[in-house]
Design a protein around this motif. Structure first.
Motif, PDB file in Angstrom:
ATOM      1  N   MET B 127       0.840  -1.199   0.000  1.00  0.00           N
ATOM      2  CA  MET B 127       0.000   0.000   0.000  1.00  0.00           C
ATOM      3  C   MET B 127       0.873   1.247   0.000  1.00  0.00           C
ATOM      4  O   MET B 127       1.731   1.402   0.873  1.00  0.00           O
ATOM      5  N   PHE B 130       2.089   7.963   2.623  1.00  0.00           N
ATOM      6  CA  PHE B 130       2.450   9.357   2.388  1.00  0.00           C
ATOM      7  C   PHE B 130       3.935   9.597   2.656  1.00  0.00           C
ATOM      8  O   PHE B 130       4.527  10.516   2.139  1.00  0.00           O
ATOM      9  N   LEU B 176      -2.612  -4.735  12.895  1.00  0.00           N
ATOM     10  CA  LEU B 176      -3.723  -3.810  12.661  1.00  0.00           C
ATOM     11  C   LEU B 176      -4.750  -3.988  13.756  1.00  0.00           C
ATOM     12  O   LEU B 176      -5.229  -5.097  14.000  1.00  0.00           O
ATOM     13  N   GLU B 208      -3.111   1.497  14.608  1.00  0.00           N
ATOM     14  CA  GLU B 208      -4.463   1.884  14.205  1.00  0.00           C
ATOM     15  C   GLU B 208      -4.465   2.272  12.734  1.00  0.00           C
ATOM     16  O   GLU B 208      -3.473   2.773  12.198  1.00  0.00           O
ATOM     17  N   ALA B 209      -5.591   2.036  12.093  1.00  0.00           N
ATOM     18  CA  ALA B 209      -5.693   2.278  10.647  1.00  0.00           C
ATOM     19  C   ALA B 209      -5.363   3.721  10.290  1.00  0.00           C
ATOM     20  O   ALA B 209      -4.874   4.014   9.204  1.00  0.00           O
ATOM     21  N   ARG B 210      -5.614   4.624  11.221  1.00  0.00           N
ATOM     22  CA  ARG B 210      -5.345   6.044  10.996  1.00  0.00           C
ATOM     23  C   ARG B 210      -3.849   6.301  10.744  1.00  0.00           C
ATOM     24  O   ARG B 210      -3.481   7.232  10.041  1.00  0.00           O
ATOM     25  N   LEU B 213      -0.851   4.939   6.981  1.00  0.00           N
ATOM     26  CA  LEU B 213      -0.251   5.609   5.824  1.00  0.00           C
ATOM     27  C   LEU B 213       0.809   6.637   6.231  1.00  0.00           C
ATOM     28  O   LEU B 213       1.343   7.351   5.394  1.00  0.00           O
ATOM     29  N   LEU B 230      -9.870  -3.173   3.433  1.00  0.00           N
ATOM     30  CA  LEU B 230      -9.005  -2.004   3.497  1.00  0.00           C
ATOM     31  C   LEU B 230      -8.378  -1.681   2.143  1.00  0.00           C
ATOM     32  O   LEU B 230      -8.388  -0.529   1.690  1.00  0.00           O
ATOM     33  N   TYR B 234      -9.233   1.623  -0.071  1.00  0.00           N
ATOM     34  CA  TYR B 234      -8.145   2.542  -0.423  1.00  0.00           C
ATOM     35  C   TYR B 234      -8.182   2.822  -1.922  1.00  0.00           C
ATOM     36  O   TYR B 234      -8.056   3.977  -2.360  1.00  0.00           O
ATOM     37  N   PHE B 273       0.692   7.167  -5.914  1.00  0.00           N
ATOM     38  CA  PHE B 273      -0.517   6.410  -5.600  1.00  0.00           C
ATOM     39  C   PHE B 273      -1.025   5.572  -6.775  1.00  0.00           C
ATOM     40  O   PHE B 273      -2.120   5.054  -6.741  1.00  0.00           O
TER      41      PHE B 273
END
Lengths: 327, 327
Positions: B127, B130, B176, B208-210, B213, B230, B234, B273
């Motif tokens: 994935m 950033f 996760l 955490e998923a937050r 990235l 997920l 995305y 991306f």
């Protein structure tokens, strides 16, 4: 109508809850707002409290990372527990908090209590979509290892919610799954599909996560672990995307100038994905209107959460849910 | 080295697989590429096949939505099954397909077979993040209702993969979860946390998923239902986001002109991306290098998947995994 406000919960408490409430109170003069928290800390924020805003002193505050069950049990004089007690006793019709989410849910369950017939109340989260009014995700994290029956109850509650607060007549329910055909998924989703097919009007079947933001359904149900992961991921990805864009727009004087020409488009885009506009998540399945505002709520976000609580109460959602469960 | 290519799998087959393979073959003259599929349909695409590209005729094609187990069992002469048979027999060292994901995994499991000691092979998905090189998510959808032991094995495989193909020496593994403290989550994640803490070097705990990235870890493990949700979310969110931006940029002549000034920034952003740059997902835990290219792969995306298979084989990943399991 009386709405109790946890003035001490959230990253920007008591400022954001107090200022957000005052703003809502000015627009809703017939509603009584009760700010619950440390009297002195609340009073120091402003000298202009509207006449429909009162303060109820509560000395204690539940910390953001406190253990939920223990703190709700022990901190009876905390702003959060006092608010939920007021809803239970009928001295308030609704309550809003931006505090500890776990404690909020525990207080909802053990102080206010479940609706008869609902096994597990669920946290609902409105997710902004690229088209339409957004999709209501249930459960956003109140329950892990949930059952198919839980999911069906959430579907019904989600439908009533979207019907009454968003005015939709046909509320389409989707089952979050990893394939679109019936029979796909894990054990939970296979059983839930069968139940929903027989027991839910306007069930649109399995919905893949890829389609969720394209308006595939109005309510999507899933286990709270999956839902919480999704909601938090969306939040993180959204913030990261906006941050990256900012870097592109502020790269140099030319791009800054160029960004001006796109201002209205960017503003609309940002507004659509701003959690502040969505007014917090309702905790559905408890015997009262409980709205959880985002922990990082600013006054505007808190105000929207307060309005949300007002709309829920005003629409008669709780009575509607109780009737539909027993009728 | 010999790499078998499923020339008939994917939305743009046989064009994308054939053209992507030819591009990779030109840059890797010492590698032999075997295009498996309908001879006539492959030959008509171009007249210039490099000398290191050969064709093996396979008459049958597994449809994109065919039932995986049944089709792999019955369609022995399909391009996909022939490719995996070549890997099993040692006539190919690796294979790449953009076809039916379910059938790809079934063929991997039942034709190529599991590595000894691995209970459940997993699909890994890189994935884009950033910051940094991205995060490898396992499992991206091969297994639902998985066990804590599965997650630990995936953690180990993911670490070996990132070490060998990305040159990382300390590969940080995250679990996760829906809270960052130990003890949070569902039954699976509570047990998995305990096991990972004792049995995984560089375990960074719950993620955490937050935070996913923001470079919180290099490998993240989760059940395949959650992982698939997920990854697909995305993809959908990313596409919707880019689409929205396009509308803002192309709103009027002025915004179009303005967008020009941001061209390089936007290009870099889009590239980061673009799934095409990530070279497909490896199926880890089977006795061979199997790479799943995205179903919608264009020639460029397929080429990257082919290079990916080459890198995996070249790095000695399978031998490394077998040694680490038994050594």
């Amino acid at each position: 109508m009386r709405i109790a406000i946890d003035a001490m919960g959230g990253d920007h408490a008591p400022n954001a809850p107090v200022l957000g409430t005052i703003q809502a109170a000015r627009d809703l003069p017939d509603v009584e707002f009760i700010l619950v928290g440390r009297d002195a800390e609340i009073r120091v924020i402003t000298s202009e409290f509207p006449p429909n805003v009162t303060i109820v002193h509560a000395e204690d505050v539940i910390a953001p990372n406190a253990e939920p069950v223990k703190s709700v049990r022990k901190q009876k004089d905390s702003s959060l527990v006092v608010c939920t007690t007021m809803v239970r006793d009928g001295t308030a019709d609704a309550m809003v908090s931006a505090g500890n989410t776990g404690a909020f849910m525990v207080a909802g369950l053990f102080v206010v209590g479940r609706m008869e017939g609902i096994e597990r109340p669920a946290l609902a989260a409105m997710m902004p979509t690229f088209k339409g009014q957004g999709v209501l995700l249930m459960d956003a994290g109140a329950n892990t290892d949930s059952t198919a029956k839980n999911l069906v109850q959430w579907a019904h509650m989600g439908q009533a919610y979207m019907r009454l607060t968003h005015g939709l007549s046909h509320v389409r329910v989707g089952l979050l799954n990893i394939g679109s055909e019936p029979g796909k998924g894990n054990e939970l989703s296979k059983v839930a599909y069968e139940l929903l097919e027989h027991d839910c009007s306007h069930f649109v079947g399995n919905v893949e996560a890829r389609e969720l933001l394209n308006g595939a359904c109005d309510v999507v149900v899933c286990d709270g672990f999956v839902g919480n992961v999704l909601v938090k991921f969306y939040e993180g990805a959204g913030m990261g995307f906006l941050e990256s864009l900012k870097h592109i727009f502020f790269a140099n004087p030319l791009t800054k100038l160029a960004a001006l020409s796109m201002r209205s488009g960017l503003k609309a885009f940002k507004k659509r994905f701003d959690y502040a506009e969505y007014g917090g998540g309702p905790f559905l399945g408890v015997r009262g209107v409980l709205v959880k505002a985002h922990g990082s709520s600013n006054p505007r976000a808190f105000e929207m959460a307060v309005r949300h609580a007002y709309n829920m109460q005003h629409s008669g959602l709780i009575q509607d849910l109780e009737q539909s469960i027993h009728g």
